[in-house]
Design a protein around this motif. Structure first.
Motif, short mmCIF file in Angstrom:
data_model
loop_
_atom_site.label_atom_id
_atom_site.label_comp_id
_atom_site.label_asym_id
_atom_site.label_seq_id
_atom_site.Cartn_x
_atom_site.Cartn_y
_atom_site.Cartn_z
N GLN A 1 0.83 -1.21 0.00
CA GLN A 1 0.00 0.00 0.00
C GLN A 1 0.87 1.26 0.00
O GLN A 1 0.53 2.24 -0.66
CB GLN A 1 -0.94 0.00 1.21
CG GLN A 1 -2.09 -0.95 1.08
CD GLN A 1 -2.95 -0.99 2.33
OE1 GLN A 1 -2.63 -0.39 3.34
NE2 GLN A 1 -4.06 -1.71 2.24
N THR B 1 2.22 1.59 -3.54
CA THR B 1 1.15 2.01 -4.43
C THR B 1 0.83 3.49 -4.23
O THR B 1 0.65 4.23 -5.21
CB THR B 1 -0.11 1.16 -4.19
OG1 THR B 1 0.22 -0.21 -4.35
CG2 THR B 1 -1.23 1.54 -5.14
N GLN B 2 0.81 3.93 -2.98
CA GLN B 2 0.52 5.34 -2.69
C GLN B 2 1.59 6.25 -3.28
O GLN B 2 1.29 7.27 -3.89
CB GLN B 2 0.40 5.56 -1.18
CG GLN B 2 0.13 7.00 -0.81
CD GLN B 2 -1.19 7.51 -1.36
OE1 GLN B 2 -2.20 6.81 -1.30
NE2 GLN B 2 -1.20 8.72 -1.89
N HIS B 3 2.83 5.88 -3.12
CA HIS B 3 3.91 6.72 -3.64
C HIS B 3 3.95 6.71 -5.17
O HIS B 3 4.23 7.74 -5.80
CB HIS B 3 5.26 6.31 -3.07
CG HIS B 3 5.44 6.77 -1.66
ND1 HIS B 3 5.60 8.09 -1.33
CD2 HIS B 3 5.45 6.09 -0.49
CE1 HIS B 3 5.71 8.21 -0.03
NE2 HIS B 3 5.62 7.01 0.52
N LEU B 4 3.66 5.58 -5.76
CA LEU B 4 3.58 5.51 -7.21
C LEU B 4 2.44 6.39 -7.72
O LEU B 4 2.60 7.12 -8.70
CB LEU B 4 3.40 4.06 -7.67
CG LEU B 4 3.42 3.82 -9.16
CD1 LEU B 4 4.75 4.26 -9.77
CD2 LEU B 4 3.16 2.35 -9.46
N GLN B 5 1.32 6.35 -7.02
CA GLN B 5 0.18 7.19 -7.39
C GLN B 5 0.54 8.67 -7.25
O GLN B 5 0.19 9.49 -8.11
CB GLN B 5 -1.04 6.84 -6.53
CG GLN B 5 -2.29 7.57 -6.92
CD GLN B 5 -2.77 7.20 -8.32
OE1 GLN B 5 -2.52 6.12 -8.80
NE2 GLN B 5 -3.44 8.12 -8.96
N ASP B 6 1.25 9.02 -6.17
CA ASP B 6 1.68 10.41 -5.98
C ASP B 6 2.58 10.87 -7.12
O ASP B 6 2.46 12.00 -7.61
CB ASP B 6 2.43 10.58 -4.64
CG ASP B 6 1.51 10.43 -3.44
OD1 ASP B 6 0.27 10.45 -3.62
OD2 ASP B 6 2.05 10.26 -2.32
N ARG C 1 2.59 9.69 -10.18
CA ARG C 1 1.76 9.84 -11.38
C ARG C 1 1.01 11.17 -11.37
O ARG C 1 0.90 11.84 -12.40
CB ARG C 1 0.77 8.68 -11.47
CG ARG C 1 1.41 7.37 -11.85
CD ARG C 1 0.40 6.25 -11.87
NE ARG C 1 1.03 4.98 -12.19
CZ ARG C 1 0.64 3.81 -11.73
NH1 ARG C 1 -0.41 3.75 -10.91
NH2 ARG C 1 1.27 2.71 -12.06
N VAL C 2 0.48 11.53 -10.20
CA VAL C 2 -0.24 12.80 -10.09
C VAL C 2 0.70 13.96 -10.37
O VAL C 2 0.35 14.90 -11.10
CB VAL C 2 -0.89 12.93 -8.69
CG1 VAL C 2 -1.39 14.34 -8.43
CG2 VAL C 2 -2.02 11.92 -8.54
#
Length: 187
Positions: A166, A169-174, A176-177
Motif C-alpha cells: 500500500q 502504491t501510494q507513492h507511485l500514485q503520488d 503519477r499525479v
C-alpha cells in the motif's frame, strides 16, 4: 645504460604499484575485503544465539522449539517490519502524521502482543508434550500446534506485505499525479 636500467626499474615499480592499487579498488567496488574470507551457507540452520532482531522483541527461549523455516520467516517478518517502521519514522520526521487505519492497528497488535503470546503458548505446549511424566499430550497435538503457529506466521507476513504494498502504491500514485501536473503546465 644506467639510465635505461633506472627507467626499467621505475616502470616496473610503477606498474606493480598501480596494479596493486587497481586490484584493491576492484575489491572495494564489489564489496570484498582482501584477506578476509567468510562464507556463510544460506542453507545452514540458524542458531538462536546468532539471531538479532531489528523491531520485534521476542523471548529467545520461546523460539527454541521452532523449525528453521519458521525462524527464517520470523527474520523476514522482522526485516519487513523494520522497513515499515523506518518509513513511518521518516514520515514523522517530516511532520507528516500518518492516520492509523484498522489494518495497521491490528498488525501492530499482532506483532507486539499476539505473536509473543503465540510463541509462548507453542513453547509451553511443546514442553508439556516432551515431558515423559505427562501422558495427556500426543504427537497430533504437536503437529496441530506447529500448523496453527505456521498459519499465524503466514497471516502476519501477508499483512506486513499488504501494508508495504500500500505504501508503494501510494507513492507511485503520488508520482503519477505529479507527472500529470507537470505535463499539464507545459508551455
Amino acid at each position: 645504460m644506467s639510465i635505461l636500467l633506472g627507467i626499467g626499474i621505475t616502470a616496473t615499480i610503477t606498474v606493480l604499484y598501480l596494479g596493486k592499487k587497481g586490484w584493491q579498488m576492484l575489491h572495494k567496488v564489489v564489496g570484498i575485503t582482501p584477506g578476509v574470507l567468510t562464507y556463510q551457507d544460506p542453507n545452514a540452520p540458524l542458531l538462536l544465539s546468532d539471531m538479532t532482531w531489528q523491531q520485534l522483541t521476542l523471548n529467545v527461549q520461546h523460539l527454541s522449539g521452532l523449525s528453521d523455516s519458521q525462524l527464517r520467516q520470523l527474520q523476514r517478518i522482522d526485516a519487513k517490519v523494520a522497513t515499515y517502521y523506518n518509513y513511518q519514522q521518516v514520515r514523522q520526521a517530516q511532520n507528516i502524521t500518518p492516520a492509523v487505519n484498522e489494518a495497521q492497528f491490528v498488525l501492530h497488535k499482532l506483532l507486539y502482543a499476539r505473536l509473543p503470546e503465540m510463541l509462548a503458548s507453542h513453547y509451553h505446549l511443546l514442553n508439556i508434550i516432551d515431558n515423559p511424566k505427562v501422558n495427556t499430550a500426543n504427537k497430533t497435538q504437536c503437529i496441530e500446534a506447529g500448523q496453527l503457529l505456521q498459519d499465524a506466521l503466514d497471516s502476519i507476513e501477508r499483512r506486513v506485505d499488504t501494508e508495504l504494498m500500500q505504501i508503494e502504491t501510494q507513492h507511485l500514485q503520488d508520482l503519477r499525479v505529479m507527472k500529470r501536473y507537470v505535463d499539464s503546465h507545459k508551455n
